[in-house]
Every structure is written in C-alpha cells, then in structure tokens.
Design an enzyme around this catalytic site. Structure first.
Site, PDB file in Angstrom:
ATOM      1  N   GLY A 102       6.534   6.924   5.361  1.00 18.34           N
ATOM      2  CA  GLY A 102       6.058   7.059   3.791  1.00 18.34           C
ATOM      3  C   GLY A 102       4.717   6.938   3.726  1.00 18.34           C
ATOM      4  O   GLY A 102       3.752   7.116   4.589  1.00 18.34           O
ATOM      5  N   ASP A 128      10.931   7.040  -2.076  1.00 18.91           N
ATOM      6  CA  ASP A 128      10.079   7.041  -3.272  1.00 18.91           C
ATOM      7  C   ASP A 128       9.319   8.168  -3.821  1.00 18.91           C
ATOM      8  O   ASP A 128       8.956   8.243  -4.834  1.00 18.91           O
ATOM      9  CB  ASP A 128       8.970   5.876  -2.759  1.00 18.91           C
ATOM     10  CG  ASP A 128       9.758   4.329  -2.453  1.00 18.91           C
ATOM     11  OD1 ASP A 128      10.890   4.455  -2.803  1.00 18.91           O
ATOM     12  OD2 ASP A 128       8.973   3.527  -2.135  1.00 18.91           O
ATOM     13  N   HIS A 250      20.057  -0.835  -2.046  1.00 21.14           N
ATOM     14  CA  HIS A 250      20.086  -0.087  -0.772  1.00 21.14           C
ATOM     15  C   HIS A 250      21.098   0.963  -0.518  1.00 21.14           C
ATOM     16  O   HIS A 250      21.031   1.780   0.291  1.00 21.14           O
ATOM     17  CB  HIS A 250      19.772  -0.803   0.546  1.00 21.14           C
ATOM     18  CG  HIS A 250      18.518  -1.403   0.517  1.00 21.14           C
ATOM     19  ND1 HIS A 250      18.189  -2.695  -0.474  1.00 21.14           N
ATOM     20  CD2 HIS A 250      17.449  -1.535   1.290  1.00 21.14           C
ATOM     21  CE1 HIS A 250      16.919  -3.199  -0.150  1.00 21.14           C
ATOM     22  NE2 HIS A 250      16.395  -2.264   0.846  1.00 21.14           N
TER      23      HIS A 250
END
Ligand code: F6P
Length: 326
Positions: A102, A128, A250
């Site tokens: 990420g 994200d 999650h």
C-alpha cells in the site's frame, strides 16, 4: 536465467494472489525463475525465500489474503538494512523484485530500494485506495463489494422497524475513500471521513430529517474518524433516535477478489514481470482514465496524500445529485 523475487508488505488485499499468480506464470513463460519472499521485508532481510512454481499456484487468483505472508515491520529503515540487503542480494542472486503493498510500502520501502539501485516494479495493493498516481488499488473494489450487501441488509431491517439510525463503520485507516465510495453506492443519508471535520449536531439533524422522511437513517463512517462508539452515543443524543453500530472490521478485507480486482491483479502482475524482464524498473503499475499504465515510484513517493472525492462527499451529505440536469 533471471531470478525475480516477489514480496508483499503491509495489509493484505483481495487481488494480491491474482497478481502473484500472473507474475509467476509470466516469469516462467519467459524462462525466468520466481522466488516468493515470506513475511514481507523481514523475510527479505532474513533471505527467507522459496521457489514459486506456476503449476502449484494455479487457481490462487480466486483466493483472498496472500499466498506469501506479509508484515508491517519497517526493517528497511534500520541502520544496517542496506548492508544486510547487499549480502542477501549477493547470496540469493536475485535480479529484481516485484513489491506489492500500500501507500506506506510504495512511498517508503519501494522508493528506498529504488534509490539504492535495486531493480523493482511496484504494484499498489490496499483496500484503502489511498495510493497516489493511480485511481485504483488492488482490493478496493472487493472491499466495497463486501460492504454493500451488508448496508443493503441493514436497510431491510431499518425499513421493517422505523425510528432508528444505523452507523456502518468501514476500514480505511486514516482515509475516507472506502467510506465515501460505499456511502455513495449504498445511497446512505450521511458519510463521515477523517479528512474533514465532523459536526455531530449537524449530522444528527440531517439523520433525524432522514428518519422523518423515510423512517430510518443510514450513515457510513470511516474507522479513521476516531472513537466510533462515542460518536454513535453523541449522534443518538443529537438526533433524538436510537443509533445502532455495525463495524465491518477485517471481514471487509478478507474473502475472494471481485472480478475487477482479479482482472486488474492479473494484468498488473503480468505487466510487472514483463517490465522487469525487459530491463525497466523503478515504476509502479497504475490505473488511470480506464487504462493500465506505469508511473515512476519517485513520483508516487513525492506526491501529496491522495485527495478524497469531495464532490461525492458533498453530494451524499447534502442529498443532492452529483450531475446537474439541464
Ligand atoms: O491495510 C489497510 C488496512 O486494512 C486499513 O484499512 C486498516 O485500518 C488496517 O489495515 C488494519 O490493520 P491491521 O490488519 O494491521 O489491524
């Protein structure tokens, strides 16, 4: 024969395995060896490598998580990291790396490795969707798809028993890309993100108006807004209605990739392998204006934080149409 290492760092995301499988197949088809590094950069500095055979990976594109485990440790920032990596590189005879991760992984680790002169290709992977220079990251589409049926299910019970407000908390870390996308697609009555200050009184009034209009209110917030249970308590007071919280947690990150993430993962995995074999490096796979491309890792690491979609945020919170009808 070229030896290419594959390393996953940071949070896992659906689509990573598709990228790994496609990269390994492409490397094998072009006469190169693929080596999987276990446990992110910790595994790289410990020379924890295993050969990845294309046949053994067949079908893994369908699975969430990551075939190679990952870690969040910032071992490359340790004072002796450069020297240790030089030794590992010499001992393992790697010719290049495919780095999947990420925003933090690409800004810090990939840009550091590139600056140290190691040939690498980066693939942006995070639910994200906060990596600059690409409109999409692997996992974002799947995480939105995981959330939407839950908001839809909440709407069923909300419709059946009037007078309640529902808050759905998404993952997303300190960013609101996921919350805005989900709120928009699920036609929520309000959205809260960490990038913009949140006026609970004003949001309470807006949601109370939604209850008056259609019997319930739905508000999607990013986990990054802070203490969400506390926010819910304040919201209940401001709106004068019961507030029920669903934290996706999650469960939003696991599970199989969507079609788009699977396709994009496979496309980027193949691209990364081919670029490295062609001698290009220091670039990140990207998706912009409906096209696959690649951008320099340096441009990503120097870019400001990716902006949220302010237009959509405004539209959700003001219940206006995004495109004016003329
Ligand atoms: O990888 C990004 C992310 O999924 C964020 O959305 C979330 O805040 C964070 O990781 C959770 O991290 P961990 O799995 O380490 O608890």
């Amino acid at each position: 024969m070229k030896r290419i290492g594959l390393v996953v760092s940071g949070g896992d995301a659906p689509g990573i395995n598709a990228a790994l499988e496609a990269a390994v197949f492409t490397l094998a088809a072009n006469g190169a060896e693929a080596w999987g590094i276990r446990g992110g950069f910790v595994g790289l500095l410990a020379a924890d490598l295993k050969p990845l055979a294309a046949d053994e990976l067949l079908g893994s594109s369908a699975r969430g998580g990551t075939l190679l485990s990952t870690s969040r440790d910032r071992v490359l920032a340790e004072p002796d990291a450069r020297e240790r990596l030089q030794q590992v590189w010499a001992a393992t005879s790697l010719d290049g790396l495919i780095v999947l991760g990420g925003d933090g992984t690409i800004r810090r680790a990939a840009s550091l490795l590139s600056a140290w002169g190691y040939p690498l290709m980066a693939i942006p992977c995070t639910i994200d969707n906060d990596v600059p220079q690409t409109e999409r990251t692997l996992g974002f589409d799947s995480a939105c798809n995981r959330a939407l049926p839950i908001v839809d299910a909440i709407r069923d019970t909300a419709t059946a028993l009037a007078g309640r407000i529902f808050v759905v908390e998404t993952l997303g870390g300190s960013t609101g890309h996921l919350a805005i996308a989900i709120a928009d697609a699920a036609q929520a009555d309000a959205v809260g993100v960490p990038e913009l200050s949140l006026d609970v009184q004003e949001m309470g009034q807006r949601l109370a108006a939604a209850v008056a209009r259609h019997g319930y209110g739905i508000c999607v917030v990013s986990e990054g807004i802070g203490d969400v249970p506390r926010f819910c308590a304040d919201l209940a007071e401001a709106a004068g209605h019961r507030v029920r919280l669903t934290a996706l947690g999650h469960a939003q990150r696991g599970g199989p990739p969507s079609y788009f993430d699977r396709w994009l993962g496979r496309t980027w995995g193949e691209l990364a392998a081919l670029e490295l074999l062609a001698g290009r490096s220091g670039v990140m796979a990207s998706w912009q204006a409906g096209q696959v491309s690649s951008v320099p890792v340096k441009a990503v690491s120097q870019a400001p934080a990716k902006e949220i979609d302010y237009l959509r945020y405004e539209r959700i919170n003001s219940q206006r149409q995004i495109y004016a009808t003329t």
